[in-house]
Design a protein around this motif. Structure first.
Motif, PDB file in Angstrom:
ATOM      1  N   LEU A   1       1.001  -1.198   0.006  1.00  0.00           N
ATOM      2  CA  LEU A   1      -0.028  -0.194  -0.027  1.00  0.00           C
ATOM      3  C   LEU A   1       1.000   1.246  -0.018  1.00  0.00           C
ATOM      4  O   LEU A   1       0.488   2.374   0.412  1.00  0.00           O
TER       5      LEU A   1
ATOM      6  N   GLU B   1      -4.175   3.698  -0.566  1.00  0.00           N
ATOM      7  CA  GLU B   1      -5.265   2.810  -0.565  1.00  0.00           C
ATOM      8  C   GLU B   1      -5.735   2.859  -1.849  1.00  0.00           C
ATOM      9  O   GLU B   1      -6.304   1.855  -2.438  1.00  0.00           O
ATOM     10  N   ALA B   2      -6.209   4.337  -2.261  1.00  0.00           N
ATOM     11  CA  ALA B   2      -7.071   4.411  -3.618  1.00  0.00           C
ATOM     12  C   ALA B   2      -6.125   3.938  -4.754  1.00  0.00           C
ATOM     13  O   ALA B   2      -6.748   3.448  -5.636  1.00  0.00           O
TER      14      ALA B   2
ATOM     15  N   PHE C   1      -3.911   1.534  -4.918  1.00  0.00           N
ATOM     16  CA  PHE C   1      -3.899   0.113  -4.616  1.00  0.00           C
ATOM     17  C   PHE C   1      -5.155  -0.474  -5.251  1.00  0.00           C
ATOM     18  O   PHE C   1      -5.290  -1.340  -6.127  1.00  0.00           O
ATOM     19  N   LYS C   2      -6.340   0.199  -5.064  1.00  0.00           N
ATOM     20  CA  LYS C   2      -7.511  -0.206  -5.635  1.00  0.00           C
ATOM     21  C   LYS C   2      -7.735  -0.146  -7.097  1.00  0.00           C
ATOM     22  O   LYS C   2      -8.419  -1.091  -7.674  1.00  0.00           O
ATOM     23  N   ARG C   3      -7.340   1.116  -7.452  1.00  0.00           N
ATOM     24  CA  ARG C   3      -7.175   1.509  -8.839  1.00  0.00           C
ATOM     25  C   ARG C   3      -6.568   0.229  -9.582  1.00  0.00           C
ATOM     26  O   ARG C   3      -7.067  -0.093 -10.601  1.00  0.00           O
TER      27      ARG C   3
END
Length: 468
Positions: free
Chosen positions: A458, A462-463, A465-467
């Motif tokens: 990470l 987090e943003a 990582f999710k993308r």
């Protein structure tokens, strides 16, 4: 039409029999395959059964209706070879969408006409399964005996081909999608990925059936996986069903169906051949004999969906339908929460397993010898390091190519495709070890089993990582 999930909870559903066997009975010639539209086509077309959905749609519809009359609840579209890859043999890649669309449309029309002609059947739900075959290429095996790392097709090329097929099948009216006769699980994973992406793009969920094929008495697929390893490899998708078809007759298929019935959290299907082919490639098992063998695992409670593959006809399906009415459907076991990995063989991680032994010597950032071999292009000796680890007891092999001087994506792809040709190594799961998403993705596109991804973090937030 009722929801197929709820219908499967109540009764065993019948899938139809062989399309090719029925087409053969029409004794079609080259001119019949061509029709008016392709009268001057520059390649021979006899044997291109999928094309008949365009040139002889009345024959395909008549076959569907025969199977419906015999008791089939699910009829497959005439699209087993309906990808641009398979249609390249006839230079008909441009027809792929039309072939799939028209095939699904014909099957849907056959159901509506059958129910109008048989009012007593109007209240019984019937479903169109969009048939998705394995193509004539494989992602896990090399067609070049001199280069085991060579592949005649890429994962991305298969995804593109399957996406085009899926689009036609769905827009033509298919109720569910059936990835069948799977001899290479990586091909099936490409089909599943195509379905997932396409369904996301249209904001719609489609029930998906998956059916593998065991090639011989070894109990393995052509690409080497055992039945349980195959199950583990595709269980990341919420499937309607998993099962087996083709290759074996019902009698020889039984132990593998029993294993799926015990372990699969999905509905289970089986549509075997009418026995094994004789010396002329024909199937001799009649409806009574095949029915007797299928009755065994129906009564044993192994099945939710049953039917026939090569050599089966409406008479076979009629007999199986009569038997299926007398037994209750299999009850799905509750899915466990264990980690189920796989290479060619399964690896469940249980509480009593204590720990997992991971071989780390094929890591370019931790082993100077391995890094040197990869830089030199000496993959044969690099493979020997992986082999020694498995022989020494490693249950998983960690592969890392993140060293700065390496083309990480290319090296990961080359090494993993070579591992796939070494069953004494590829029998265990692979850990793809990289902090680079592009390398992880490249690795996943090479593995038919269920692997582990390591070293993601990470660090970017987090943003991000999710993308990714």
């Amino acid at each position: 039409m009722s929801n197929i999930h709820s219908e499967l909870e109540k009764r065993i559903l019948l899938i139809d029999g062989a399309m090719g066997t029925m087409i053969q009975q029409y004794k079609l010639e080259e001119k019949d395959y061509r029709g008016k539209r392709f009268a001057t086509w520059h390649k021979d077309l006899k044997g291109n059964n999928d094309l008949l959905s365009i040139t002889q749609p009345q024959i395909i519809k008549a076959i569907h209706k025969e199977y419906l009359k015999a008791g089939a609840d699910i009829i497959e579209t005439n699209t087993f070879s309906g990808t641009s890859i398979a249609m390249a043999d006839y230079d008909m890649q441009e027809l792929v969408y039309e072939l799939n669309y028209e095939s699904a449309k014909i099957a849907k029309e056959a159901i509506l006409e059958f129910q109008r002609e048989n009012p007593d059947q109007a209240g019984i739900s019937k479903y169109v399964a969009g048939s998705i075959g394995p193509t004539n290429r494989t992602l896990s095996l090399s067609p070049n005996v001199n280069d085991p790392g060579y592949r005649a097709v890429t994962f991305d090329e298969l995804v593109e081909a399957y996406t085009e097929q899926v689009k036609g099948l769905v827009e033509g009216g298919s109720d569910l999608l059936l990835i069948e006769t799977i001899f290479d699980t990586l091909n099936a994973k490409a089909a599943l990925f195509a379905i997932q992406n396409y369904c996301k793009s249209i904001n719609r969920k489609m029930p998906v059936m998956v059916s593998g094929t065991i090639t011989d008495a070894s109990g393995r697929t052509l690409s080497g996986q055992t039945t349980e390893a195959f199950l583990n490899s595709v269980s990341h998708v919420e499937l309607l069903s998993i099962g087996l078809n083709c290759a074996l007759g019902a009698k020889d298929m039984r132990p593998y169906l029993e294993e799926l019935s015990t372990k699969a959290p999905f509905f289970v299907s089986a549509y075997p051949n009418a026995g094994l082919p004789n010396q002329f490639g024909e199937y001799d098992q009649d409806a009574h004999e095949m029915g007797h063998q299928i009755e065994d695992f129906l009564k044993a409670g192994f099945k939710n969906i049953v039917g026939g593959c090569c050599g089966t006809t409406p008479s076979h399906i009629k007999r199986i339908a009569e038997l299926a009415k007398t037994v209750s459907p299999r009850k799905r076991p509750k899915a466990d929460t264990l980690l189920h990995l796989s290479g060619l063989e399964p690896l469940p991680l249980r509480p009593e397993s204590n720990f997992l032994n991971v071989g780390e010597r094929t890591n370019g950032t931790g082993s100077k010898k391995f890094l040197r071999l990869i830089k030199e292009g000496n993959y044969e000796e690099a493979l020997s390091i992986a082999r020694e680890q498995v022989e020494g007891g490693a249950q998983v092999i960690d592969v890392n190519m993140d060293e700065g001087m390496l083309d990480s994506e290319q090296c990961m792809t080359r090494f993993l495709t070579l591992i796939a040709s070494e069953p004494d190594i590829s029998r265990v799961p692979i850990m793809i070890d990289s902090s680079k998403w592009s390398v992880i993705e490249a690795g996943l596109k090479c593995l038919q089993g269920k692997s582990i991804v390591n070293s993601i973090s990470l660090k970017g937030g987090e943003a991000e990582f999710k993308r990714q």
